[in-house]
Design a protein around this motif. Structure first.
Motif, PDB file in Angstrom:
ATOM      1  N   TYR A 313       1.101  -1.410   0.308  1.00 54.06           N
ATOM      2  CA  TYR A 313       0.473   0.424   0.123  1.00 54.06           C
ATOM      3  C   TYR A 313       0.794   1.706   0.135  1.00 54.06           C
ATOM      4  CZ  TYR A 313      -4.268  -3.058   0.603  1.00 54.06           C
ATOM      5  OH  TYR A 313      -5.122  -4.204   1.165  1.00 54.06           O
ATOM      6  N   PRO A 314       2.266   0.959   1.000  1.00 55.96           N
ATOM      7  CA  PRO A 314       2.724   2.745   0.811  1.00 55.96           C
ATOM      8  C   PRO A 314       3.109   2.790  -0.614  1.00 55.96           C
ATOM      9  CG  PRO A 314       3.045   1.024   3.055  1.00 55.96           C
ATOM     10  CD  PRO A 314       2.406   0.502   1.980  1.00 55.96           C
ATOM     11  N   GLN A 315       3.630   2.283  -1.056  1.00 57.70           N
ATOM     12  CA  GLN A 315       4.019   1.908  -2.608  1.00 57.70           C
ATOM     13  C   GLN A 315       3.200   2.091  -3.791  1.00 57.70           C
ATOM     14  OE1 GLN A 315       4.827  -0.603  -4.919  1.00 57.70           O
ATOM     15  NE2 GLN A 315       6.553  -0.428  -5.883  1.00 57.70           N
ATOM     16  N   ALA A 316       1.799   1.275  -3.484  1.00 54.04           N
ATOM     17  CA  ALA A 316       1.028   2.062  -4.461  1.00 54.04           C
ATOM     18  C   ALA A 316       0.554   3.326  -4.436  1.00 54.04           C
ATOM     19  CB  ALA A 316      -0.445   0.735  -4.191  1.00 54.04           C
ATOM     20  N   LEU A 317      -0.101   4.158  -3.420  1.00 55.27           N
ATOM     21  CA  LEU A 317      -0.391   5.181  -3.056  1.00 55.27           C
ATOM     22  C   LEU A 317       0.510   6.432  -3.502  1.00 55.27           C
ATOM     23  CD1 LEU A 317      -1.351   4.885   0.808  1.00 55.27           C
ATOM     24  CD2 LEU A 317      -2.857   5.663  -1.279  1.00 55.27           C
ATOM     25  N   ALA A 318       2.212   6.373  -3.209  1.00 56.12           N
ATOM     26  CA  ALA A 318       3.360   7.041  -3.973  1.00 56.12           C
ATOM     27  C   ALA A 318       3.214   7.223  -4.474  1.00 56.12           C
ATOM     28  CB  ALA A 318       4.414   6.834  -3.183  1.00 56.12           C
ATOM     29  N   THR A 319       2.700   5.698  -5.397  1.00 58.70           N
ATOM     30  CA  THR A 319       2.965   5.969  -7.301  1.00 58.70           C
ATOM     31  C   THR A 319       2.484   6.288  -7.548  1.00 58.70           C
ATOM     32  OG1 THR A 319       4.161   3.432  -7.063  1.00 58.70           O
ATOM     33  CG2 THR A 319       4.028   4.244  -9.262  1.00 58.70           C
ATOM     34  N   VAL A 320       0.539   6.445  -7.459  1.00 58.62           N
ATOM     35  CA  VAL A 320      -0.195   6.483  -8.061  1.00 58.62           C
ATOM     36  C   VAL A 320      -0.540   7.894  -7.834  1.00 58.62           C
ATOM     37  CG1 VAL A 320      -3.310   6.866  -7.861  1.00 58.62           C
ATOM     38  CG2 VAL A 320      -2.264   4.416  -8.192  1.00 58.62           C
ATOM     39  N   ASP A 321       0.104   8.951  -6.814  1.00 56.76           N
ATOM     40  CA  ASP A 321      -0.197  10.247  -6.420  1.00 56.76           C
ATOM     41  C   ASP A 321       1.060  11.123  -7.133  1.00 56.76           C
ATOM     42  OD1 ASP A 321      -0.650  12.252  -4.311  1.00 56.76           O
ATOM     43  OD2 ASP A 321       1.212  12.984  -3.868  1.00 56.76           O
ATOM     44  N   VAL A 322       2.094  10.460  -7.097  1.00 56.56           N
ATOM     45  CA  VAL A 322       2.963  11.103  -8.090  1.00 56.56           C
ATOM     46  C   VAL A 322       2.911  11.558 -10.105  1.00 56.56           C
ATOM     47  CG1 VAL A 322       5.117  10.703  -9.507  1.00 56.56           C
ATOM     48  CG2 VAL A 322       4.944  10.908  -7.003  1.00 56.56           C
TER      49      VAL A 322
END
Length: 334
Positions: A313-322
């Motif tokens: 989740y942390p990686q997915a949230l960061a990637t989608v946001d950027v």
């Protein structure tokens, strides 16, 4: 009322979630003790795991096995333990370079964006592009194909292009078609199709007839959502059960379901929907992480990733946001 776990249960739950995300194997008390996330005995850890199971945060798939998180366990992890992630410098550079080099038709860029997002997250990626009706028209041209058929080509300010077929009647010759092109351009250039209800008269009833027919066809196509998916095979790798894989892949092929899923999550003000939370039963083994694409302060699309509930989740949230932010800037630049 939101339930809060005490510090020890919280630490143990986080350890289970993180290890299960990493290994896809049930987590036993021995792993928790060895990880030293809590300085207590193995018996105490087993007791706390039993409590977490009783409260619905964990489940034991087999009597002799360790435990795995439930949707409730993942939700607690996302809401209380997942800090906003930051992409590694090389990944941020990759995303920046991708959008700096993205030129040409927006449709191709959106398709490539879905592939980029899938590559970075190892999940299925979904990009819902802006509807044409929400983008200003740059140019309209009517091109005759035969005595009975023409195509209307609409170029939009963001570089996207729509083509619609238009049936011609006897007398709709090249001169009339040119007059229609000029009339449509004078009425539509610089406007949003979603704001046009009817055209002003050109002074020629036959030109008005053909122009109105062309506008109706254009508006029908312009109101259609454009959905691009990438990395669907990544989802297939994430599940062992063939029936789950088949159900997920079949659902991802249905454009209307995908658009409704992403739009509903965004409209509810959520960034993460876990398991049954998103309401699409065939995808109940999946989580979805989404972010709106904002252009000039308006929500014109969305990007998201879909994967098993044990996704990072942390990686997915960061990637989608950027990616959503960079895509919004790129569309804004035109």
């Amino acid at each position: 009322m939101k339930t809060m776990l005490d510090d020890r249960k919280t630490a143990i739950l986080a350890a289970v979630v993180q290890e299960y995300i990493a290994t896809a194997q049930p987590v036993g008390s021995g792993s928790i003790v060895r990880s030293e996330v809590v300085n207590v005995s193995s018996a105490t850890v087993r007791s706390e795991l039993a409590v977490l199971e009783a409260e619905g945060y964990l489940v034991q798939p087999h009597t002799s096995a360790g435990r795995i998180p439930t949707d409730r366990g993942y939700r607690y992890f996302v809401d209380n333990l997942t800090k906003p992630g930051r992409l590694a410098e090389p990944v941020q550079k990759q995303v920046g370079e991708f959008f700096s080099a993205a030129h040409g038709r927006i449709e191709e860029m959106l398709h490539q964006t879905s592939n980029l997002l899938a590559e970075l997250t190892h999940s299925a990626a979904v990009v819902v592009g802006p509807r044409a009706e929400a983008v200003a028209v740059r140019r309209v041209t009517l091109v005759g194909l035969s005595e009975s058929l023409a195509t209307v080509v609409v170029v939009f300010a963001n570089g996207s292009v729509e083509n619609v077929s238009l049936e011609l009647e006897p007398g709709d010759d090249e001169a009339r078609q040119n007059a229609v092109s000029a009339h449509l351009s004078s009425q539509l250039d610089g406007t949003l199709l979603g704001e046009i209800s009817e055209l002003a008269s050109s002074g020629d009833p036959e030109v008005d007839r053909l122009s109105a027919a062309a506008l109706a066809q254009i508006q029908t196509v312009a109101a259609t959502d454009h959905v691009y998916t990438g990395g669907v095979s990544e989802v297939a790798k994430a599940f062992d059960a063939v029936d789950v894989v088949r159900s997920v892949l079949h659902t991802l092929e249905q454009q209307f379901v995908v658009v409704s899923l992403v739009s509903d999550i965004v409209n509810r003000g959520m960034s993460v929907a876990i398991g049954v939370e998103h309401g699409v039963e065939p995808l109940s083994a999946c989580s979805v992480v989404v972010s709106p694409v904002v252009v000039d302060g308006e929500h014109l699309g969305s990007v998201g990733v879909l994967g098993p509930t044990r996704m990072n989740y942390p990686q997915a949230l960061a990637t989608v946001d950027v990616v959503s932010s960079e895509l919004g800037h790129r569309i804004e630049e035109g």
